[in-house]
Scaffold this active site. Structure first.
Site, PDB file in Angstrom:
ATOM      1  N   SER A 183     -71.301   8.796 -54.985  1.00 16.44           N
ATOM      2  CA  SER A 183     -70.637   7.664 -54.333  1.00 16.44           C
ATOM      3  C   SER A 183     -71.415   6.400 -54.617  1.00 16.44           C
ATOM      4  O   SER A 183     -72.571   6.253 -54.209  1.00 16.44           O
ATOM      5  CB  SER A 183     -70.571   7.890 -52.822  1.00 16.44           C
TER       6      SER A 183
ATOM      7  N   HIS B 105     -67.192   8.425 -57.258  1.00 15.24           N
ATOM      8  CA  HIS B 105     -66.477   8.209 -56.001  1.00 15.24           C
ATOM      9  C   HIS B 105     -66.631   6.739 -55.597  1.00 15.24           C
ATOM     10  O   HIS B 105     -67.745   6.220 -55.519  1.00 15.24           O
ATOM     11  CB  HIS B 105     -67.077   9.130 -54.936  1.00 15.24           C
TER      12      HIS B 105
ATOM     13  N   ASP C 108     -65.747   3.981 -52.792  1.00 18.91           N
ATOM     14  CA  ASP C 108     -65.353   3.827 -51.390  1.00 18.91           C
ATOM     15  C   ASP C 108     -64.813   2.426 -51.131  1.00 18.91           C
ATOM     16  O   ASP C 108     -65.546   1.442 -51.207  1.00 18.91           O
ATOM     17  CB  ASP C 108     -66.562   4.082 -50.480  1.00 18.91           C
TER      18      ASP C 108
ATOM     19  N   MET D  11     -63.265  -0.003 -48.428  1.00 19.59           N
ATOM     20  CA  MET D  11     -63.185  -0.179 -46.969  1.00 19.59           C
ATOM     21  C   MET D  11     -62.631  -1.554 -46.660  1.00 19.59           C
ATOM     22  O   MET D  11     -63.049  -2.548 -47.264  1.00 19.59           O
ATOM     23  CB  MET D  11     -64.571  -0.032 -46.345  1.00 19.59           C
TER      24      MET D  11
ATOM     25  N   HIS E 231     -61.484   6.336 -52.827  1.00 16.12           N
ATOM     26  CA  HIS E 231     -61.278   6.742 -51.435  1.00 16.12           C
ATOM     27  C   HIS E 231     -60.888   5.498 -50.648  1.00 16.12           C
ATOM     28  O   HIS E 231     -61.726   4.627 -50.416  1.00 16.12           O
ATOM     29  CB  HIS E 231     -62.593   7.368 -50.930  1.00 16.12           C
TER      30      HIS E 231
ATOM     31  N   MET F 114     -60.162   3.722 -47.605  1.00 15.80           N
ATOM     32  CA  MET F 114     -60.276   3.647 -46.139  1.00 15.80           C
ATOM     33  C   MET F 114     -59.628   2.339 -45.722  1.00 15.80           C
ATOM     34  O   MET F 114     -60.284   1.335 -45.438  1.00 15.80           O
ATOM     35  CB  MET F 114     -61.758   3.730 -45.745  1.00 15.80           C
TER      36      MET F 114
ATOM     37  N   MET G   5     -63.515  14.646 -44.529  1.00 21.64           N
ATOM     38  CA  MET G   5     -64.660  13.806 -44.139  1.00 21.64           C
ATOM     39  C   MET G   5     -65.618  14.622 -43.271  1.00 21.64           C
ATOM     40  O   MET G   5     -65.206  15.212 -42.267  1.00 21.64           O
ATOM     41  CB  MET G   5     -64.200  12.579 -43.354  1.00 21.64           C
TER      42      MET G   5
ATOM     43  N   PHE H 145     -69.623   4.214 -43.355  1.00 24.36           N
ATOM     44  CA  PHE H 145     -70.987   3.905 -43.775  1.00 24.36           C
ATOM     45  C   PHE H 145     -71.596   5.080 -44.531  1.00 24.36           C
ATOM     46  O   PHE H 145     -71.291   6.238 -44.223  1.00 24.36           O
ATOM     47  CB  PHE H 145     -71.866   3.585 -42.557  1.00 24.36           C
ATOM     48  N   GLY H 146     -72.439   4.782 -45.486  1.00 21.06           N
ATOM     49  CA  GLY H 146     -73.208   5.812 -46.163  1.00 21.06           C
ATOM     50  C   GLY H 146     -74.414   6.193 -45.319  1.00 21.06           C
ATOM     51  O   GLY H 146     -74.730   5.528 -44.327  1.00 21.06           O
ATOM     52  N   GLY H 147     -75.053   7.266 -45.714  1.00 25.90           N
ATOM     53  CA  GLY H 147     -76.328   7.640 -45.093  1.00 25.90           C
ATOM     54  C   GLY H 147     -76.234   8.203 -43.689  1.00 25.90           C
ATOM     55  O   GLY H 147     -77.230   8.191 -42.959  1.00 25.90           O
TER      56      GLY H 147
ATOM     57  N   ASP I 222     -67.118  14.846 -48.058  1.00 24.28           N
ATOM     58  CA  ASP I 222     -67.670  13.490 -48.173  1.00 24.28           C
ATOM     59  C   ASP I 222     -68.382  13.109 -46.886  1.00 24.28           C
ATOM     60  O   ASP I 222     -67.753  13.017 -45.829  1.00 24.28           O
ATOM     61  CB  ASP I 222     -66.494  12.531 -48.454  1.00 24.28           C
TER      62      ASP I 222
ATOM     63  N   GLY J 236     -73.762  10.076 -51.725  1.00 25.45           N
ATOM     64  CA  GLY J 236     -74.226   8.716 -51.954  1.00 25.45           C
ATOM     65  C   GLY J 236     -75.729   8.636 -51.803  1.00 25.45           C
ATOM     66  O   GLY J 236     -76.482   8.593 -52.779  1.00 25.45           O
TER      67      GLY J 236
END
Ligand code: DX5
Ligand code: ZN
Length: 219
Positions: A7, A31, A33, A35, A64, A66, A134, A140-142, A172, A194
Site C-alpha cells: 500500500s 494498492h 488508497d 480517501m 481502494h 474509500m 478490512m 489510516f495506515g499503521g 487490508d 503498508g
C-alpha cells in the site's frame, strides 16, 4: 497463490516513483488508497496520481475507493490506468457500481468494513472478482490488526468455495509477519501491507518475509 499488494499510503509521496521501484521485485499488485475525507476522516490521492503511477510501473493498480460517491469517479480512475477498483458495500448502490466497473473494463472489487457482517457482501459474490475484507477501520495506515475479523474471511472462503465463485479474498489493515499467517490460513490470498513494508528499513526484505510466512501458512 499468495499475492502481495504493497500500500503506497505508507510510502514517501515525495519519492513515490522510487519507493515503487524499490518494492517492485516483491509486489504482485500496488494498492492505492483513495480517501475522500467523508467516507473516512482522511484525504489522500485521486486519479491524477494514479495516472502518474501508471506511467511509472506495469504492476496492476488496485484502487481502494474509500469514498461516498465512487460512481462519479470510476471512469476517471479507469482512464488514469487503474486495473481494478474496490468500492465499499457500506455506500450502497452495489449492483449499479459493480455493473459500472464491469462496463469500464475494471476488475470488480467490493470492500467491507470490520463492523459490517459477511451477510452484507454474500449476495454479491457472483458479481465480483475481489472481496476486500478490512482488518482495521479504514482511514489510516499503521493501525493494529483486528483478529475478530478473521471469522469473516473464513466465512467468505467457505461461501466462495460452496458457490463455485471466482473471487479473490484480499485483506487490508495491520498485516505484518505476525498477523499474515492467521488470515492466510483463514483463506485470504491477496495481502495489502503498508506500514509493514514501507515502514521497514529494507522494504523488499520485509515484503519477502511476509510472502514467506503467508506461503508457509497455506503450504
Ligand atoms: C487503511 C487502508 C490500508 C492501509 C493499510 O484505511 O485501506 O490500505 O494502507 O496500511 P497498514 O498495512 O499500515 O495497516
Ligand atoms: Zn486499502
Amino acid at each position: 497463490m499468495v499475492r502481495l499488494a504493497p500500500s503506497i499510503l505508507s510510502a514517501d509521496f515525495a519519492s513515490l516513483g522510487d519507493d515503487i521501484t524499490t518494492v517492485t521485485p516483491q509486489a504482485d499488485w500496488l494498492h492505492v488508497d483513495v480517501m475522500d475525507g467523508h467516507f473516512v476522516p482522511n484525504l489522500t490521492i485521486g486519479p491524477p496520481v494514479v495516472k502518474s503511477i501508471r506511467h511509472h510501473t506495469r504492476l496492476p493498480l488496485d484502487c481502494h475507493l474509500m469514498m461516498t460517491n465512487p460512481g462519479e469517479y470510476l471512469g476517471s480512475f479507469r482512464e488514469a490506468g487503474a486495473d481494478r477498483c474496490s468500492v465499499h458495500v457500506e455506500v450502497g448502490d452495489t449492483a449499479k457500481l459493480c455493473a459500472q466497473m464491469r462496463d469500464l473494463g475494471l476488475g470488480v472489487g467490493l470492500a467491507v468494513n470490520p463492523e459490517t457482517p459477511f451477510e452484507a457482501v454474500e449476495p454479491w459474490l457472483g458479481h465480483i472478482d475481489l472481496l476486500l475484507v478490512m482488518t482495521v477501520h479504514p482511514g489510516f495506515g499503521g493501525q493494529r490488526f483486528m483478529a475478530e475479523v478473521v471469522p469473516k474471511v473464513a466465512a467468505a472462503r467457505a461461501a466462495i468455495a460452496a458457490g463455485g465463485h471466482d473471487v479473490l479474498i484480499e485483506v487490508d489493515g495491520g498485516i505484518d509477519a505476525e498477523t499474515v499467517g492467521e488470515v492466510a490460513r483463514a483463506g485470504a490470498e491477496v495481502f495489502v501491507a503498508g506500514n509493514a513494508i514501507f515502514g521497514h528499513d529494507d522494504p523488499v526484505a520485509a515484503a519477502a518475509e511476509l510472502r514467506r510466512v503467508a506461503e508457509a501458512a497455506t503450504a
